[in-house]
Design a protein around this motif. Structure first.
Motif, PDB file in Angstrom:
ATOM      1  N   CYS A   1     -12.361 -65.753   7.894  1.00  0.00           N
ATOM      2  CA  CYS A   1     -12.692 -66.859   8.779  1.00  0.00           C
ATOM      3  C   CYS A   1     -12.755 -66.352  10.210  1.00  0.00           C
ATOM      4  CB  CYS A   1     -11.646 -67.967   8.667  1.00  0.00           C
ATOM      5  SG  CYS A   1     -11.683 -68.816   7.076  1.00  0.00           S
TER       6      CYS A   1
ATOM      7  N   THR B   1     -13.571 -70.009  16.072  1.00  0.00           N
ATOM      8  CA  THR B   1     -14.283 -71.176  16.565  1.00  0.00           C
ATOM      9  C   THR B   1     -14.632 -70.897  18.017  1.00  0.00           C
ATOM     10  OG1 THR B   1     -13.025 -72.611  15.089  1.00  0.00           O
ATOM     11  CG2 THR B   1     -14.149 -73.653  16.942  1.00  0.00           C
TER      12      THR B   1
ATOM     13  N   ASN C   1     -17.610 -65.498   9.290  1.00  0.00           N
ATOM     14  CA  ASN C   1     -18.405 -66.634   9.756  1.00  0.00           C
ATOM     15  C   ASN C   1     -18.173 -66.954  11.231  1.00  0.00           C
ATOM     16  OD1 ASN C   1     -15.713 -67.918   9.218  1.00  0.00           O
ATOM     17  ND2 ASN C   1     -16.828 -69.718   9.883  1.00  0.00           N
TER      18      ASN C   1
ATOM     19  N   THR D   1     -17.759 -70.422  13.403  1.00  0.00           N
ATOM     20  CA  THR D   1     -17.665 -71.888  13.443  1.00  0.00           C
ATOM     21  C   THR D   1     -18.231 -72.342  14.778  1.00  0.00           C
ATOM     22  OG1 THR D   1     -15.707 -71.894  12.008  1.00  0.00           O
ATOM     23  CG2 THR D   1     -16.107 -73.867  13.322  1.00  0.00           C
TER      24      THR D   1
ATOM     25  N   ALA E   1     -22.127 -71.727  11.021  1.00  0.00           N
ATOM     26  CA  ALA E   1     -21.981 -72.973  10.258  1.00  0.00           C
ATOM     27  C   ALA E   1     -23.229 -73.842  10.363  1.00  0.00           C
ATOM     28  CB  ALA E   1     -20.753 -73.740  10.747  1.00  0.00           C
TER      29      ALA E   1
ATOM     30  N   MET F   1     -23.849 -76.978   2.440  1.00  0.00           N
ATOM     31  CA  MET F   1     -22.678 -77.858   2.553  1.00  0.00           C
ATOM     32  C   MET F   1     -22.930 -79.205   1.888  1.00  0.00           C
ATOM     33  SD  MET F   1     -21.655 -77.099   6.514  1.00  0.00           S
ATOM     34  CE  MET F   1     -21.866 -75.458   7.190  1.00  0.00           C
TER      35      MET F   1
ATOM     36  N   TRP G   1     -14.691 -78.828   9.162  1.00  0.00           N
ATOM     37  CA  TRP G   1     -14.379 -77.408   9.268  1.00  0.00           C
ATOM     38  C   TRP G   1     -14.229 -76.739   7.903  1.00  0.00           C
ATOM     39  CZ3 TRP G   1      -8.822 -75.589  10.799  1.00  0.00           C
ATOM     40  CH2 TRP G   1      -8.798 -74.201  10.962  1.00  0.00           C
TER      41      TRP G   1
ATOM     42  N   GLU H   1     -17.411 -76.020   5.663  1.00  0.00           N
ATOM     43  CA  GLU H   1     -18.289 -74.959   6.151  1.00  0.00           C
ATOM     44  C   GLU H   1     -18.029 -73.637   5.427  1.00  0.00           C
ATOM     45  OE1 GLU H   1     -18.444 -76.592  10.781  1.00  0.00           O
ATOM     46  OE2 GLU H   1     -17.376 -74.744  10.288  1.00  0.00           O
ATOM     47  N   CYS H   2     -16.769 -73.232   5.379  1.00  0.00           N
ATOM     48  CA  CYS H   2     -16.450 -71.916   4.820  1.00  0.00           C
ATOM     49  C   CYS H   2     -16.717 -71.856   3.321  1.00  0.00           C
ATOM     50  CB  CYS H   2     -14.996 -71.564   5.115  1.00  0.00           C
ATOM     51  SG  CYS H   2     -14.703 -71.140   6.847  1.00  0.00           S
TER      52      CYS H   2
ATOM     53  N   MET I   1     -20.484 -71.394   2.858  1.00  0.00           N
ATOM     54  CA  MET I   1     -21.027 -70.112   3.295  1.00  0.00           C
ATOM     55  C   MET I   1     -20.571 -68.957   2.406  1.00  0.00           C
ATOM     56  SD  MET I   1     -21.167 -70.314   7.472  1.00  0.00           S
ATOM     57  CE  MET I   1     -19.560 -71.050   7.747  1.00  0.00           C
TER      58      MET I   1
END
Length: 477
Positions: free
Chosen positions: A29, A32, A68, A70, A116, A123, A211, A214-215, A218
């Motif tokens: 991760c 942000t 990723n 964010t 994202a 998503m 939030w 998103e992960c 992806m």
């Protein structure tokens, strides 16, 4: 030898067995992008860079690493509103500064770095699957929010070993539309005060992703339904990673086989964060210290151990770097840059340390032991043995990202590099002049040269192989 990693899910060391032999898929991760990064932010990237390097160079795995970005989030929208700047401009500016910070600290680029905002269709598809399976629902209040129903998934809490009843309420959306206050948002309906650019059309209404969703979306796109390692900071275990594993497995995905979490960088016993006013922006830190020293500082502790920042801590790392660098310069004269070619190999105790859940502290001890042995070989006039040791030191240090001869540390011919070269030439000339004076038994001149160097902060040491010099440090340094 077998690489063993501490799995946060099972709370035990486990042999690493990849999904696909010879390959390793890692998802971490990323940040942000509401603000520029401080050194506490980037520890995760350094820690997993070491993992990636050891998988590749220590075990020969073909690694795919996804990190990723964010780039849409409540904090980003709040910051943009405060500053009167478009959210996407603020996010992109901080994304670029983060990328520059990681490159400055020698972190290898990921295989891919998805944003994202570029993966909304994936998503939405995942969200529709969860709704169809009865694990998610659209809010009844017409807000456009969509929530994951935590009580519909009996395993919820498995990563952090909590029961639902013991968990705090999810504070990611207005609880009026939730069946349970612990249900978390998969999708956030568009609000009148938010910019239209921060909104996407879906079957559930216009809005933006939560939030956690998103992960999961992806990582599935780039590493598949089941992959090897999911990593991140320990503060992400709950709620972020707990929610990721729940929504992914509830959708029928195998998800991650191993969960790895790095500890914090702290100051005064508290997590380094902007809210505490104790952050140290990377761009400012590398103006005061060599990036290599900062990298060493962030690497030297085991990834699951907390790093306590204090005044002088990076200077201590710089001293350790100088010991390694000083030996390499002596053992490999005229070699400005060097990357391992695989011929040197790794000592058994270095490999054993790294295979034991990336034991970098013990691995660094092996490096410094080799440096001492190499310096002794030089003092004894055994230059061939010293050169062989130097190549092995380069190989080991490169795994940890702290190889002083890596071209990355001198890319672009920085002003610091130019000054170092100039100092080296000037001091070498004075040391040679001192040697000539000693040979002529002109000890008064030799002592005067040495005293002048000492006054300038240069320590000269006479060895069997000749004089060598280092930057002298006072006891208070």
């Amino acid at each position: 030898m077998t690489l063993r990693l501490f799995d946060s899910l099972t709370r035990e060391l486990r042999d690493f067995v990849p999904v696909v032999p010879g390959k390793a898929g890692i998802y971490i991760c990323g940040l942000t992008t509401q603000a520029p990064p401080h050194i506490g932010h980037v520890r995760f990237a350094v820690a997993f860079d070491v993992l990636r390097r050891w998988l590749e160079r220590g075990h020969g795995y073909d690694v795919t690493l996804i990190r990723n970005v964010t780039d849409i989030d409540d904090k980003i929208l709040a910051r943009s509103a405060e500053g009167g700047e478009p959210w996407y401009a603020l996010s992109y500016r901080n994304e670029r500064e983060t990328a520059e910070a990681l490159e400055t600290l020698g972190v290898l680029p990921p295989t891919y770095e998805p944003r994202a905002t570029g993966h909304v269709p994936e998503m939405v598809a995942l969200m529709e699957t969860l709704v169809a399976k009865g694990h998610a629902y659209a809010a009844a209040d017409g807000s456009g929010d969509v929530y994951f129903d935590v009580r519909s998934w009996p395993s919820y809490g498995e990563l952090t070993h909590q029961s639902v009843d013991d968990m705090a309420d999810a504070e990611d959306a207005d609880p009026r539309g939730k069946r349970d206050p612990r249900d978390f948002a998969l999708w956030k309906g568009h609000k009148p005060a938010e910019p239209e650019t921060a909104s996407w059309t879906t079957p559930f209404g216009a809005g933006r992703p939560g939030w956690h969703l998103e992960c999961s979306a992806m990582v599935r796109k780039y590493l598949g339904d089941t992959f090897d390692i999911h990593g991140g900071g320990v503060d992400l275990r709950f709620p972020h990673h707990e929610n990721e594993i729940a929504q992914s497995r509830a959708a029928g995905l195998g998800f991650a086989n191993y969960w790895l979490h790095n500890a914090w960088v702290t100051m005064g016993g508290e997590k380094m964060s902007k809210s505490l006013g104790n952050s140290l922006r990377v761009s400012a830190v590398v103006e005061e210290h060599r990036p290599l020293a900062v990298r060493y500082y962030l690497t030297a502790a085991h990834y699951r151990s907390t790093i306590e920042y204090h005044e002088g801590s990076i200077e201590e790392a710089a001293t350790a770097v100088e010991r390694i660098e000083g030996f390499l310069r002596r053992a490999l004269p005229g070699t400005d840059t060097l990357v391992p070619d695989g011929s040197a190999g790794f000592p058994a105790d270095f490999r054993e340390a790294m295979d034991d859940d990336l034991g970098v502290s013990d691995a660094l001890a092996v490096i410094h032991q080799a440096v001492r042995a190499g310096n002794t070989a030089l003092d004894d006039g055994d230059h061939d043995d010293a050169a062989a040791i130097a190549h092995q030191v380069v190989a080991m240090a490169d795994v940890l990202g702290v190889n002083p001869l890596d071209p990355a540390w001198s890319a672009g011919g920085s002003e610091t590099d130019d000054l170092t070269a100039a100092l080296d030439a000037l001091v070498a000339e004075r040391v040679a002049a001192r040697g000539q004076a000693r040979s002529a038994r002109d000890y008064e001149t030799a002592d005067a040269i040495r005293d002048a160097l000492t006054a300038a902060g240069i320590a000269v040491e006479d060895t069997a192989a000749g004089a060598r010099w280092t930057i002298a440090r006072s006891k208070g340094d």
